[in-house]
Design an enzyme around this catalytic site. Sequence first.
Site, PDB file in Angstrom:
ATOM      1  N   HIS A  38       0.378  -1.007  -0.094  1.00  0.00           N
ATOM      2  CA  HIS A  38       0.039   0.734   0.192  1.00  0.00           C
ATOM      3  C   HIS A  38       1.344   1.087   0.057  1.00  0.00           C
ATOM      4  CE1 HIS A  38       1.707  -0.179   3.764  1.00  0.00           C
ATOM      5  NE2 HIS A  38       0.451   0.550   4.124  1.00  0.00           N
ATOM      6  N   ASP A  96       0.335   4.848   2.305  1.00  0.00           N
ATOM      7  CA  ASP A  96      -0.139   5.392   2.965  1.00  0.00           C
ATOM      8  C   ASP A  96      -1.701   6.849   2.514  1.00  0.00           C
ATOM      9  OD1 ASP A  96       0.948   4.086   4.652  1.00  0.00           O
ATOM     10  OD2 ASP A  96       2.248   5.978   4.907  1.00  0.00           O
ATOM     11  N   HIS A 147       4.409   0.137  -0.316  1.00  0.00           N
ATOM     12  CA  HIS A 147       5.860  -0.911   0.923  1.00  0.00           C
ATOM     13  C   HIS A 147       4.536  -1.934   2.113  1.00  0.00           C
ATOM     14  CE1 HIS A 147       3.516   3.135   3.410  1.00  0.00           C
ATOM     15  NE2 HIS A 147       3.345   2.412   4.581  1.00  0.00           N
ATOM     16  N   ARG A 178       5.406   6.530  14.273  1.00  0.00           N
ATOM     17  CA  ARG A 178       5.538   7.127  12.993  1.00  0.00           C
ATOM     18  C   ARG A 178       4.994   8.299  12.644  1.00  0.00           C
ATOM     19  NH1 ARG A 178       2.547   6.400   8.183  1.00  0.00           N
ATOM     20  NH2 ARG A 178       2.930   4.507   7.399  1.00  0.00           N
TER      21      ARG A 178
HETATM   22  C1  SIN Z   1       3.586   1.227   7.507  1.00  0.00           C
HETATM   23  O1  SIN Z   1       3.665   2.110   8.035  1.00  0.00           O
HETATM   24  O2  SIN Z   1       2.651   1.113   7.162  1.00  0.00           O
HETATM   25  C2  SIN Z   1       4.091  -0.147   8.479  1.00  0.00           C
HETATM   26  C3  SIN Z   1       5.385  -0.672   8.159  1.00  0.00           C
HETATM   27  C4  SIN Z   1       6.020  -1.133   9.213  1.00  0.00           C
HETATM   28  O3  SIN Z   1       5.642  -1.320  10.994  1.00  0.00           O
HETATM   29  O4  SIN Z   1       7.086  -1.837   9.154  1.00  0.00           O
END
Ligand code: SIN
Length: 280
Positions: free
Chosen positions: A99, A101, A258, A273
């Site tokens: 995906h 974000d 990602h 994050r």
């Molecule tokens: C994400 O931000 O999609 C999660 C990425 C991760 O936990 O590696």
Amino acid sequence: MFEVKPMTGTIGAEIEEVDLKQPISKPLAEAMRKALQSYQVIVFRGQHLDLTAQKRLTAVFGPIMRLPYVTPTETDPEVIAVLKEASERNVGVFGGDWHSDFSFLENPPAGSVLNAVEVPEYGGDTVWASQAAAYDALPPQLREIVEGRDAIHVGKPYGVKYAPPEETRAGGSIRMTRGDPLADREIRHPAVYEHPESGRKALFLNPIYTTRLDGMTDEESAPVLEAIYKHCIRPDFCCRLRWTPGTVAVWDNKMTLHYAVNDYDGVRRLLYRTAYADPA
Ligand code: SIN
């Protein structure tokens, strides 16, 4: 200014000889933005940043953005704790599908920052796929379909119409708001994004949120999107990051997809994050 060590021939670079706990000078900020433009994912090792330093780094790339639908930390509404406890087994993880974000927002985040606090010794990697490289290598018949066309995005996991079954949802440590009819709105974005500074083009289609291509029904779009998704996560376009405590990654959300690899049941993993918007 700093050493740049590319992670692959396509995407990702480790940036060395930078201490992000120190104030960030204008030339350093500019050099980091340029590195992100070139590599789409940049990684700093051994930083061990507190949230103030993480937010200072985030703001280098754009105004900090609060993300909807995901409950932030109690102490800071601009920070999400990406956490899977050792006790959480056989659960989906946050970000555990390809995906970008929040592409279903009118203004999706321009990029994100992840700051590793506690990570497994091995496992729990994050993989990014360059959608610029995917666009460059897109077969002509698919390019013809997406060029100049919008795609429709819907916040499926957070809405009513497409609410996912309970058992497929991400695990317990991340709290999400669901059932919001507003998330079912159709938001359109060009299927091919053009970077405002470099002019580089990238596919901007989202395996989670894109429902169809403009001018086509869901049924007509499905085989085209399926072919594109198969293409756009080719290992040739990917880099894979093995986290260590103190590692920080910044990525361009419009030029990449990602995927959080969920192969570490029984071990705690915590990253903070933050996200940033396009500069005003
Ligand atoms: C994400 O931000 O999609 C999660 C990425 C991760 O936990 O590696």
